[in-house]
Design a protein around this motif. Structure first.
Motif, PDB file in Angstrom:
ATOM      1  N   UNK A  88       0.819  -1.213   0.000  1.00  0.00           N
ATOM      2  CA  UNK A  88       0.000   0.000   0.000  1.00  0.00           C
ATOM      3  C   UNK A  88       0.854   1.264   0.000  1.00  0.00           C
ATOM      4  N   UNK A  89       2.161   1.108   0.292  1.00  0.00           N
ATOM      5  CA  UNK A  89       3.101   2.229   0.278  1.00  0.00           C
ATOM      6  C   UNK A  89       4.037   2.057  -0.915  1.00  0.00           C
ATOM      7  N   UNK A  90       4.240   3.135  -1.669  1.00  0.00           N
ATOM      8  CA  UNK A  90       5.098   3.076  -2.854  1.00  0.00           C
ATOM      9  C   UNK A  90       6.524   2.684  -2.465  1.00  0.00           C
TER      10      UNK A  90
ATOM     11  N   UNK B 285      11.794  -7.844   7.007  1.00  0.00           N
ATOM     12  CA  UNK B 285      12.898  -7.467   6.118  1.00  0.00           C
ATOM     13  C   UNK B 285      13.662  -6.236   6.596  1.00  0.00           C
ATOM     14  N   UNK B 286      13.197  -5.619   7.678  1.00  0.00           N
ATOM     15  CA  UNK B 286      13.904  -4.466   8.229  1.00  0.00           C
ATOM     16  C   UNK B 286      13.182  -3.155   7.964  1.00  0.00           C
ATOM     17  N   UNK B 287      13.742  -2.086   8.540  1.00  0.00           N
ATOM     18  CA  UNK B 287      13.200  -0.740   8.306  1.00  0.00           C
ATOM     19  C   UNK B 287      13.957  -0.109   7.143  1.00  0.00           C
ATOM     20  N   UNK B 288      13.201   0.411   6.186  1.00  0.00           N
ATOM     21  CA  UNK B 288      13.800   0.930   4.954  1.00  0.00           C
ATOM     22  C   UNK B 288      13.258   2.312   4.619  1.00  0.00           C
ATOM     23  N   UNK B 289      14.088   3.152   3.975  1.00  0.00           N
ATOM     24  CA  UNK B 289      13.526   4.324   3.289  1.00  0.00           C
ATOM     25  C   UNK B 289      12.891   3.803   2.004  1.00  0.00           C
ATOM     26  N   UNK B 290      11.593   3.991   1.853  1.00  0.00           N
ATOM     27  CA  UNK B 290      10.854   3.331   0.780  1.00  0.00           C
ATOM     28  C   UNK B 290      10.781   4.155  -0.503  1.00  0.00           C
ATOM     29  N   UNK B 291      10.589   5.457  -0.350  1.00  0.00           N
ATOM     30  CA  UNK B 291      10.490   6.302  -1.539  1.00  0.00           C
ATOM     31  C   UNK B 291      10.855   7.739  -1.183  1.00  0.00           C
TER      32      UNK B 291
ATOM     33  N   UNK C  97       9.515   2.941   6.481  1.00  0.00           N
ATOM     34  CA  UNK C  97       8.563   1.966   6.987  1.00  0.00           C
ATOM     35  C   UNK C  97       9.226   0.637   7.298  1.00  0.00           C
ATOM     36  N   UNK C  98       8.601  -0.135   8.192  1.00  0.00           N
ATOM     37  CA  UNK C  98       9.058  -1.488   8.490  1.00  0.00           C
ATOM     38  C   UNK C  98       8.431  -2.433   7.475  1.00  0.00           C
ATOM     39  N   UNK C  99       9.277  -3.190   6.790  1.00  0.00           N
ATOM     40  CA  UNK C  99       8.819  -4.016   5.680  1.00  0.00           C
ATOM     41  C   UNK C  99       8.729  -5.480   6.107  1.00  0.00           C
ATOM     42  N   UNK C 100       7.574  -6.074   5.841  1.00  0.00           N
ATOM     43  CA  UNK C 100       7.339  -7.489   6.154  1.00  0.00           C
ATOM     44  C   UNK C 100       6.915  -8.217   4.882  1.00  0.00           C
ATOM     45  N   UNK C 101       7.452  -9.419   4.715  1.00  0.00           N
ATOM     46  CA  UNK C 101       7.022 -10.302   3.635  1.00  0.00           C
ATOM     47  C   UNK C 101       6.070 -11.325   4.234  1.00  0.00           C
TER      48      UNK C 101
END
Length: 270
Positions: free
Chosen positions: A75-77, A107-113, A226-230
């Motif tokens: 839902x987040x770019x 998968x960790x916290x990432x800068x997404x966009x 955001x914190x990314x989960x698979x």
């Protein structure tokens, strides 16, 4: 009056059909990127530069079929090239008969966009050289041209401390290059002895100063974290982003192999 009624109705219907199109054209016109024209005082010195800068090649990474599927599910770019690369290198085997199977991988916290809000050029970002000649005792105008006296390393960078700074810099660089169509890099060098043949005339009884500047782009915008989960559920694979935050950020990004010149002739030393 009755004869005019059908004509009025037809005219109104035509106007209603045209207006949405005109409105759409206006919206599209607003979305066109701004043009960044190089002024005459700025010259490309790629061939003359005695220090060969490596081209900053940051192509937009193409997601694999699986990665595209995962990105589309979020839902987040997601635009971070390093996160896309990691997903490209991943493989997930699933079976349609895996009923009741469920797994969540962090998968960790990432800068997404990164979303750009302003891109401005400063053609005199940093002074890198001054060529000087005293023609106060001369009888004819003296011709001067640019010669770089010492090697100069022009560095850009982020305007504030931020998490995952290198990832953010890559996304900002990509966005700035896309908008300006200029060769950009956070570090660029002008080598000693670099020349330009353009001539500037110093009048009789004048001191001549030829200033050289390195230009840079001032990029401003917003980065989303955001914190990314698979999430794996049976044969279904999706990306879930939690704890989304945004932060404003700016950066100075030098323009590679370009020099901006300023010339002045005066009666007294400057």
């Amino acid at each position: 009056m009755k004869k005019l009624f059908p004509v009025v109705v037809v005219t109104l219907l035509l106007l209603l059909a045209i207006l949405p199109t005109a409105s759409a054209e206006t919206k599209n016109a607003k979305k066109e990127p701004a043009t960044y024209q190089i002024p005459p005082s700025v010259r490309n010195i790629t061939k003359e530069n005695t220090y060969p800068n490596s081209t900053q090649d940051l192509p937009t990474l193409q997601p694999s079929e699986l990665t595209k599927q995962l990105i589309d599910s979020s839902k987040v770019k997601i635009e971070n090239p390093d996160l896309i690369r990691m997903l490209n290198e991943s493989s997930i085997n699933s079976t349609p008969f895996a009923l009741g199977y469920r797994a969540i991988v962090y998968l960790g916290q990432w800068p997404l966009n990164y979303e750009s809000t302003e891109t401005a050029l400063n053609w005199e970002y940093q002074k890198i050289n001054t060529n000087y000649y005293d023609n106060r005792g001369g009888n004819v105008p003296y011709q001067i041209h640019y010669v770089q006296e010492a090697q100069k390393n022009i560095r850009g960078g982020l305007t504030a401390k931020i998490e995952n700074a290198e990832d953010v810099k890559k996304m900002m660089l990509l966005k700035a290059m896309e908008k300006t169509r200029l060769p950009l890099a956070f570090d660029t060098i002008i080598g000693a002895g670099t020349k330009n043949d353009h001539v500037y005339n110093i009048p009789v009884n004048r001191l001549g100063y030829l200033y050289a500047y390195a230009p840079a782009v001032n990029e401003k915008g917003k980065v989303t974290y955001g914190e990314v989960y698979l999430m794996l559920k049976g044969s279904k694979k999706v990306i879930v982003v939690k704890n989304v935050t945004s932060q404003g950020i700016g950066a100075w990004i030098p323009v590679q192999d370009h020099v901006s010149f300023g010339f002045a002739a005066s009666e007294r030393p400057r």
